[in-house]
Motif scaffolding. Structure first.
Motif, mmCIF file in Angstrom:
data_model
loop_
_atom_site.group_PDB
_atom_site.id
_atom_site.type_symbol
_atom_site.label_atom_id
_atom_site.label_comp_id
_atom_site.label_asym_id
_atom_site.label_seq_id
_atom_site.Cartn_x
_atom_site.Cartn_y
_atom_site.Cartn_z
ATOM 1 N N ALA A 397 0.729 -1.165 -0.085
ATOM 2 C CA ALA A 397 0.146 0.143 0.064
ATOM 3 C C ALA A 397 0.880 1.369 -0.115
ATOM 4 N N ALA A 398 2.040 1.236 0.790
ATOM 5 C CA ALA A 398 2.621 2.335 0.806
ATOM 6 C C ALA A 398 3.529 2.825 -0.548
ATOM 7 N N ARG A 399 3.947 1.701 -1.090
ATOM 8 C CA ARG A 399 4.622 1.650 -2.484
ATOM 9 C C ARG A 399 3.514 2.126 -3.472
ATOM 10 N N LYS A 400 2.314 2.031 -3.320
ATOM 11 C CA LYS A 400 1.372 2.264 -4.108
ATOM 12 C C LYS A 400 1.033 3.726 -3.933
ATOM 13 N N LEU A 401 0.576 4.136 -2.657
ATOM 14 C CA LEU A 401 0.105 5.458 -2.681
ATOM 15 C C LEU A 401 1.005 6.585 -2.437
ATOM 16 N N GLY A 402 2.264 6.233 -2.096
ATOM 17 C CA GLY A 402 3.618 7.171 -2.007
ATOM 18 C C GLY A 402 3.765 8.086 -3.308
ATOM 19 N N PRO A 403 3.744 7.498 -4.386
ATOM 20 C CA PRO A 403 3.797 8.118 -5.768
ATOM 21 C C PRO A 403 2.758 8.873 -5.956
ATOM 22 N N PHE A 404 1.569 8.523 -5.559
ATOM 23 C CA PHE A 404 0.362 9.567 -5.760
ATOM 24 C C PHE A 404 0.187 10.585 -4.744
ATOM 25 N N THR A 428 6.278 4.921 9.797
ATOM 26 C CA THR A 428 6.895 6.223 10.126
ATOM 27 C C THR A 428 6.805 7.096 8.786
ATOM 28 N N GLU A 429 6.943 8.208 8.938
ATOM 29 C CA GLU A 429 6.690 9.297 7.808
ATOM 30 C C GLU A 429 8.126 9.244 6.994
ATOM 31 N N ALA A 430 9.343 9.065 7.803
ATOM 32 C CA ALA A 430 10.327 8.730 6.884
ATOM 33 C C ALA A 430 10.415 7.389 5.919
ATOM 34 N N ALA A 431 9.898 6.337 6.343
ATOM 35 C CA ALA A 431 9.720 5.249 5.885
ATOM 36 C C ALA A 431 8.888 5.446 4.480
ATOM 37 N N PHE A 432 7.749 6.195 4.674
ATOM 38 C CA PHE A 432 6.811 6.435 3.854
ATOM 39 C C PHE A 432 7.356 7.513 2.456
ATOM 40 N N SER A 433 8.146 8.397 3.064
ATOM 41 C CA SER A 433 8.746 9.450 2.114
ATOM 42 C C SER A 433 9.620 8.724 1.134
ATOM 43 N N SER A 434 10.181 7.728 1.376
ATOM 44 C CA SER A 434 11.392 6.777 0.455
ATOM 45 C C SER A 434 10.062 6.449 -0.733
#
Length: 603
Positions: A397-404, A428-434
């Motif tokens: 989910a993080a991999r899918k939503l992050g770019p959007f 964490t926000e740091a992990a999501f920001s990647s």
């Protein structure tokens, strides 16, 4: 070179189209003395401040400043450019348009487009006649009736029926004197291919045994078709669309826009349906801010087109897997244009058409009102599926939503959305920001967002305003001012550049139609400024006022220039040559000022 509409055609359109009749065809106008008024369509208000002047053939809103001639009204109301407004009004008035072509190739393309538009209009009428009149179309009439589409609705949308014949349409088009080459380029026919893959010259109807939905440009021209098969057992595609032609490019067209764009503008948001029948059902039930892409997922071109009218969209696709994939595929193009994207959830197994027929338009509107922002929608589906408890699915989910999320243009909204997602899925926000760093490259060059308000008039110095006002009304005054070259008119004060354009206009601008041609060459702010000039109460001695007014403005301009030159002369380190030059300029300006003082007595 792109063909340009001849000035004579523009003037003919302006002369033929009465602004009261044109605006009155969009919304009611109420007579108020010698003018007409209404609630302004360009801003929200309760007391009418929108006035239409039939003598001057102009409109003006005293609330928001909108104003101009009949062309400007259609441009602002319809969100189209000037050439499109001219063509639309010409079509309304039955005025032929003459275009100054850029060359033989432009002539050829323009002629082909005109012929193809005529062919599509003829084909639409032919399909429509078959639906309404022929016995073979009973199966189509029964199908439409089962979907809640009666004869009146079928006529409103010019629905049709393509007979199950290989050549009936072909014979019809040839009877209408369309050439084989034109028919081949229309997309209405297909051809067999020889061993080399080239057409063998034998054509047959592309649409056979189908309900026909004409596809219109936002200008209201038939440019293509979509045909739905009626035989449930047929081993063929359920829907067949026109191929790409000189008229029709699937990824640049939104179905229904020619009817729904005003509702889109007023709502500020669009409900996106999957298919034509869903859209028609919603529109006819009163939910009119609807459109449908030609296919399912949005293209960048379609998103840019829609962004001209709305700031947010609600995707109302099927809740099955294909529908949800279409939501995901649509997202980049919509976010790239700065849109707020929401997703509506309909009851399982329902689409807009079936829901409206079973539960009514109110239930559909409630579902639209409860639509969630795309990211909230995605998180809710994750929670329902139990994905929040699965580390692998959280990562996906993080991999899918992050770019959007990275595509959200507003930095505050982007940060708050990212924080919300992290809180919900427990990372964490740091992990999501990647994952946000992997945003897809922009698929398009976004057009500038439409202006929140119409262009407002520019400021004008009072004396300049008086000269501009009287110049508009008198060719003698324009001729006199044209001879006054010291100083140039544009240097007389704020708005002097507009005065200069009025004075040097080639048109007979005291005539409303000619003035419309003149103002069409200005930008919207300049046009709005000219529209504020009062021509109804002119003085008895305009030339005397113009002469004295010009002398005052010119003197003030020259005195200001002389004082600025004196300041420069006092600058430290100025060379002897520059000192002599500036002293000479001061002397020349002083002479010009004295000459102006005697101008009135000499004139």
């Amino acid at each position: 070179m792109v063909p340009r509409i001849a000035e004579e055609s523009i003037q003919r359109v302006a002369e033929t189209c009465d602004i009261v009749e044109v605006i009155g065809s969009y919304f009611p106008l109420k007579r108020a003395g010698t003018s007409y008024r209404a609630i302004c369509p360009f801003h929200k208000e309760k007391t009418p401040s929108f006035h239409v002047n039939p003598q001057r053939q102009t409109f003006h809103c005293f609330g928001c400043g909108a104003g101009g001639n009949v062309f400007r009204f259609v441009m602002d109301y319809e969100h189209i450019d000037f050439p499109s407004a001219v063509r639309r009004l010409a079509q309304r008035a039955g005025v032929p348009i003459v275009e100054e072509a850029g060359g033989p190739e432009d002539d050829r393309r323009a002629d082909l487009r005109k012929r193809l538009l005529g062919m599509h209009a003829d084909a639409a009428a032919w399909f429509h006649h078959h639906l309404l009149k022929t016995p073979a179309a009973q199966v189509a009439r029964d199908y439409l009736k089962s979907r809640g589409i009666n004869g009146e609705i079928a006529k409103s949308w010019q629905l049709g029926f393509a007979p199950d014949s290989w050549d009936a349409l072909l014979y019809f088009l040839k009877e209408k004197r369309y050439s084989t080459e034109e028919i081949a380029q229309s997309g209405l026919v297909s051809s067999r291919e020889d061993e080399s893959g080239e057409s063998d010259g034998h054509f047959y109807a592309r649409f056979r045994g189908r309900v026909m939905f004409p596809i219109y440009s936002d200008y209201g021209e038939v440019i293509g078709f979509s045909g739905r098969v009626l035989d449930a057992e047929a081993k063929t595609a359920k829907y067949v669309n026109s191929p790409e032609t000189p008229l029709f490019i699937k990824g640049k067209v939104l179905y229904g826009l020619h009817k729904t764009k005003r509702a889109l503008i007023e709502a500020g948001s669009a409900i996106v349906c999957e298919g034509q029948i869903d859209l028609i059902s919603a529109y006819e039930s009163g939910v009119q801010n609807v459109i449908a892409p030609q296919g399912t997922a949005f293209t960048p071109d379609q998103a840019r087109l829609l962004r001209r009218f709305v700031e947010s969209v609600t995707l109302c696709f099927d809740s099955d897997r294909a529908g949800q994939e279409a939501v995901t595929r649509s997202l980049p193009a919509l976010l790239d244009c700065g849109m707020d994207v929401r997703v509506a959830r309909l009851p399982a197994g329902e689409d807009p058409d079936s829901m409206i027929r079973k539960l009514g338009a109110g239930a559909f509107q409630t579902a639209i009102g409860g639509a969630l922002n795309y990211f909230d929608h995605a998180l809710e589906r994750m929670a329902e599926s139990g994905a929040m408890l699965d580390p692998a699915k959280i990562t996906a989910a993080a991999r899918k939503l992050g770019p959007f999320v990275a595509m959200i243009s507003d930095p505050v909204l982007r940060e708050s959305t990212a924080r919300k997602i992290c809180s919900r899925i427990g990372i964490t926000e740091a992990a999501f920001s990647s994952h946000m760093k992997n945003a897809p490259a922009s698929q398009s060059t976004p057009e500038a967002s439409p202006e929140a308000t119409v262009a407002r008039p520019r400021e004008m110095a009072e004396g300049v305003r008086m000269l501009a006002r009287l110049s508009l009304a008198s060719p003698d005054i324009r001729a006199w001012l044209k001879g006054q070259t010291t100083p140039p008119l544009r240097e007389l004060g704020e708005g002097g550049d507009i005065l200069e354009k009025i004075v040097f206009a080639s048109q007979d601008i005291e005539n409303p139609a000619s003035r419309a041609v003149f103002t069409a060459q200005l930008n919207a702010s300049e046009e709005a400024t000219i529209n504020t000039l009062d021509l109804d109460r002119l003085p008895e001695n305009p030339m005397d006022l113009v002469r004295s007014g010009w002398v005052g403005l010119a003197s003030h301009s020259l005195v200001a220039k002389r004082e600025a030159t004196k300041i420069r002369l006092r600058e430290a380190g100025l060379g002897l040559e520059d000192q002599i030059r500036l002293q000479g300029l001061i002397a020349e300006l002083s002479k010009q000022i004295l000459d102006l003082q005697s101008c009135l007595s000499d004139g």
